[in-house]
Design a protein around this motif. Sequence first.
Motif, PDB file in Angstrom:
ATOM      1  N   ALA A 100      57.037  -0.682 -20.022  1.00 25.92           N
ATOM      2  CA  ALA A 100      56.088   0.260 -19.414  1.00 25.92           C
ATOM      3  C   ALA A 100      54.648  -0.124 -19.759  1.00 25.92           C
ATOM      4  CB  ALA A 100      56.396   1.673 -19.888  1.00 25.92           C
ATOM      5  N   TRP A 101      54.381  -0.445 -21.047  1.00 30.00           N
ATOM      6  CA  TRP A 101      53.022  -0.833 -21.429  1.00 30.00           C
ATOM      7  C   TRP A 101      52.633  -2.177 -20.820  1.00 30.00           C
ATOM      8  CZ3 TRP A 101      49.740   2.502 -22.642  1.00 30.00           C
ATOM      9  CH2 TRP A 101      50.022   3.597 -23.448  1.00 30.00           C
ATOM     10  N   GLU A 102      53.583  -3.073 -20.664  1.00 25.17           N
ATOM     11  CA  GLU A 102      53.292  -4.365 -20.026  1.00 25.17           C
ATOM     12  C   GLU A 102      52.892  -4.185 -18.574  1.00 25.17           C
ATOM     13  OE1 GLU A 102      55.320  -8.794 -19.999  1.00 25.17           O
ATOM     14  OE2 GLU A 102      56.621  -7.048 -19.852  1.00 25.17           O
ATOM     15  N   LEU A 103      53.615  -3.322 -17.868  1.00 25.53           N
ATOM     16  CA  LEU A 103      53.264  -3.041 -16.462  1.00 25.53           C
ATOM     17  C   LEU A 103      51.903  -2.359 -16.390  1.00 25.53           C
ATOM     18  CD1 LEU A 103      53.945  -3.000 -13.469  1.00 25.53           C
ATOM     19  CD2 LEU A 103      55.199  -0.849 -13.850  1.00 25.53           C
ATOM     20  N   MET A 104      51.621  -1.426 -17.294  1.00 20.65           N
ATOM     21  CA  MET A 104      50.329  -0.745 -17.297  1.00 20.65           C
ATOM     22  C   MET A 104      49.206  -1.740 -17.545  1.00 20.65           C
ATOM     23  SD  MET A 104      48.533   1.937 -16.948  1.00 20.65           S
ATOM     24  CE  MET A 104      49.683   3.322 -17.027  1.00 20.65           C
ATOM     25  N   GLY A 105      49.386  -2.672 -18.472  1.00 16.66           N
ATOM     26  CA  GLY A 105      48.362  -3.684 -18.724  1.00 16.66           C
ATOM     27  C   GLY A 105      48.137  -4.569 -17.517  1.00 16.66           C
ATOM     28  N   THR A 106      49.213  -4.916 -16.804  1.00 16.04           N
ATOM     29  CA  THR A 106      49.090  -5.740 -15.599  1.00 16.04           C
ATOM     30  C   THR A 106      48.286  -5.011 -14.523  1.00 16.04           C
ATOM     31  OG1 THR A 106      51.226  -6.782 -16.069  1.00 16.04           O
ATOM     32  CG2 THR A 106      50.385  -6.965 -13.822  1.00 16.04           C
ATOM     33  N   VAL A 107      48.597  -3.739 -14.318  1.00 17.15           N
ATOM     34  CA  VAL A 107      47.899  -2.943 -13.304  1.00 17.15           C
ATOM     35  C   VAL A 107      46.417  -2.791 -13.659  1.00 17.15           C
ATOM     36  CG1 VAL A 107      47.738  -0.646 -12.260  1.00 17.15           C
ATOM     37  CG2 VAL A 107      49.968  -1.720 -12.607  1.00 17.15           C
ATOM     38  N   GLN A 108      46.126  -2.473 -14.918  1.00 20.85           N
ATOM     39  CA  GLN A 108      44.735  -2.273 -15.340  1.00 20.85           C
ATOM     40  C   GLN A 108      43.936  -3.565 -15.250  1.00 20.85           C
ATOM     41  OE1 GLN A 108      45.638  -0.703 -19.190  1.00 20.85           O
ATOM     42  NE2 GLN A 108      45.433   1.455 -18.533  1.00 20.85           N
ATOM     43  N   THR A 109      44.529  -4.696 -15.635  1.00 21.06           N
ATOM     44  CA  THR A 109      43.820  -5.973 -15.554  1.00 21.06           C
ATOM     45  C   THR A 109      43.551  -6.353 -14.109  1.00 21.06           C
ATOM     46  OG1 THR A 109      44.883  -6.703 -17.603  1.00 21.06           O
ATOM     47  CG2 THR A 109      43.898  -8.400 -16.219  1.00 21.06           C
ATOM     48  N   ALA A 110      44.500  -6.062 -13.202  1.00 17.25           N
ATOM     49  CA  ALA A 110      44.335  -6.392 -11.782  1.00 17.25           C
ATOM     50  C   ALA A 110      43.193  -5.619 -11.149  1.00 17.25           C
ATOM     51  CB  ALA A 110      45.632  -6.125 -11.027  1.00 17.25           C
ATOM     52  N   THR A 111      42.831  -4.478 -11.712  1.00 13.90           N
ATOM     53  CA  THR A 111      41.725  -3.648 -11.170  1.00 13.90           C
ATOM     54  C   THR A 111      40.484  -3.756 -12.062  1.00 13.90           C
ATOM     55  OG1 THR A 111      42.652  -1.733 -12.340  1.00 13.90           O
ATOM     56  CG2 THR A 111      43.275  -2.026 -10.024  1.00 13.90           C
ATOM     57  N   ASN A 112      40.402  -4.887 -12.802  1.00 14.51           N
ATOM     58  CA  ASN A 112      39.228  -5.224 -13.596  1.00 14.51           C
ATOM     59  C   ASN A 112      38.963  -4.270 -14.765  1.00 14.51           C
ATOM     60  OD1 ASN A 112      38.710  -7.405 -11.826  1.00 14.51           O
ATOM     61  ND2 ASN A 112      37.564  -6.043 -10.430  1.00 14.51           N
ATOM     62  N   ARG A 113      39.965  -3.560 -15.223  1.00 13.69           N
ATOM     63  CA  ARG A 113      39.825  -2.717 -16.413  1.00 13.69           C
ATOM     64  C   ARG A 113      40.384  -3.502 -17.606  1.00 13.69           C
ATOM     65  NH1 ARG A 113      42.935   2.471 -14.492  1.00 13.69           N
ATOM     66  NH2 ARG A 113      43.991   0.876 -13.242  1.00 13.69           N
ATOM     67  N   TYR A 114      39.621  -4.523 -17.996  1.00 14.46           N
ATOM     68  CA  TYR A 114      40.123  -5.483 -18.969  1.00 14.46           C
ATOM     69  C   TYR A 114      40.327  -4.873 -20.360  1.00 14.46           C
ATOM     70  CZ  TYR A 114      38.801  -8.752 -15.299  1.00 14.46           C
ATOM     71  OH  TYR A 114      38.681  -9.407 -14.102  1.00 14.46           O
ATOM     72  N   ASP A 115      39.378  -3.993 -20.747  1.00 16.65           N
ATOM     73  CA  ASP A 115      39.533  -3.380 -22.072  1.00 16.65           C
ATOM     74  C   ASP A 115      40.795  -2.545 -22.153  1.00 16.65           C
ATOM     75  OD1 ASP A 115      37.180  -4.554 -22.809  1.00 16.65           O
ATOM     76  OD2 ASP A 115      35.943  -2.766 -22.471  1.00 16.65           O
ATOM     77  N   SER A 116      41.010  -1.715 -21.137  1.00 18.25           N
ATOM     78  CA  SER A 116      42.221  -0.888 -21.123  1.00 18.25           C
ATOM     79  C   SER A 116      43.464  -1.752 -20.999  1.00 18.25           C
ATOM     80  CB  SER A 116      42.154   0.101 -19.954  1.00 18.25           C
ATOM     81  OG  SER A 116      41.045   0.968 -20.092  1.00 18.25           O
ATOM     82  N   GLY A 117      43.368  -2.809 -20.178  1.00 17.21           N
ATOM     83  CA  GLY A 117      44.502  -3.704 -20.012  1.00 17.21           C
ATOM     84  C   GLY A 117      44.861  -4.406 -21.316  1.00 17.21           C
ATOM     85  N   LEU A 118      43.806  -4.826 -22.072  1.00 13.55           N
ATOM     86  CA  LEU A 118      44.052  -5.490 -23.347  1.00 13.55           C
ATOM     87  C   LEU A 118      44.763  -4.554 -24.323  1.00 13.55           C
ATOM     88  CD1 LEU A 118      43.689  -7.925 -25.216  1.00 13.55           C
ATOM     89  CD2 LEU A 118      41.418  -7.024 -25.813  1.00 13.55           C
ATOM     90  N   VAL A 119      44.324  -3.303 -24.347  1.00 17.30           N
ATOM     91  CA  VAL A 119      44.971  -2.327 -25.227  1.00 17.30           C
ATOM     92  C   VAL A 119      46.437  -2.150 -24.859  1.00 17.30           C
ATOM     93  CG1 VAL A 119      45.016   0.096 -25.931  1.00 17.30           C
ATOM     94  CG2 VAL A 119      42.829  -1.104 -25.731  1.00 17.30           C
TER      95      VAL A 119
END
Length: 315
Positions: A100-119
Motif C-alpha cells: 500500500a505504501w509503495e503504491l502511494m509513493g508511486t502515485v505521489q511521485t507521478a504527480t510531482n509530490r516528491y517529498d510525500s512520495g519519498l516518505v
Amino acid sequence: MRKLLILCILVILPIACSRENAILRKASANLSTDPEGTLYLLDSLDRNSLSERGKATYDYLTAYSFYRTYYFLDDASEAALQRACFYFEKNGPAVDRMRAWELMGTVQTATNRYDSGLVSFLKAEQVARSIEQARVRTWGLLFLVVAVLSTLLLYLWARKAQTEKQLLLEREENDRVMSIAEDLQARLSLLQGTKKGSGSADIGLDMLDRLCEQYYIYEGTSSLQPKILKEVRSLQSLNDSRDNVMKRLRAACPKWKEEDYLLYMFTVAGFSSTTISTLLEKDKPYVYNRVYRLKERLKALDSPDRDFLLFQLEK
C-alpha cells in the motif's frame, strides 16, 4: 416473526461474507494480469457491507487496478488508498502495508509530490526490511531446530552403539567367566576321580569347590576378582597332596616374586591358561612367557629338588 428474521440473517450473512471474500481473492489474483477486469469485478461488491479489513483490501485493490488501467488516481481513489495505508499500518499484515505504501509513493511521485512520495517509499522500505529480518529469524530458528534435532539423533545413535558395544563386552566377559568356571569344575571332577579317598586331596577338592562357587555367585560383578584371589591364596593347602611341593619350591627359590609362586602353583594345579590369566589379571601371552621363563630358571637351578619341581610343572 422477529426470531425468524434474525435466523434468516444469521444464515444468509456467512454465505454473503463467503461470496465477498471469494470475489476479493479473485480480484487479488487477477490484479496484475487484468487490472481493468479487476475494476469491473470489484464494482460488483458493496463496500459498506464488508468488514474493516475487507474495506481496506477493497480500497487497495481498487486503487491499484485503477492506476494500472489509467495511470493516475482521482481524488476519491487516492483517499481510499490513504485509508488502506493507515489501516494496514495499524493492523497489518506487513506485506499489505508494504504494498500500500509503495503504491502511494508511486502515485505521489507521478504527480510531482516528491517529498510525500519519498516518505511513502521510506515507509515501504522499512516494512520490507522488517519482513526480511523476520524471514531471516525464521530461517535461523528453523536451522537451530534442525541442528538440535540432528544433534539429538546423533546422540541417540551414539548411545545405542555404546549400549550395544557394552552388551557385547558383557556377553564376552560372561562367556569367558563361564569357560573358567567350567575349567575349574573339570579340574574338580578329575581330582575326585584320581584322588578319591585321600585326606590331603579332600582339602584341595574343597578349595576348588569354593572357587567354582565364587565364580557362580560373583559372576559379572566387580567383586569376582577379589573373591577368587582370596580363595586361590588357600591353594597352599594342596601342598600336602603334592609332597610339600610349594615348601620345597620356596626353599629352593627364595628370591622369586609372589606372582611367580602363584603362577607355578596354578600351573601345577592344572588350571588352563585362560583361568590363570584371569586370576593373575594378565594376558595369555604374558602367562605363556612367564611359564617358559619359570621352566628355564628351574632347569638352571642348583638344588636337589630341581628335577622334582620341573616334573610337577611339566606333567
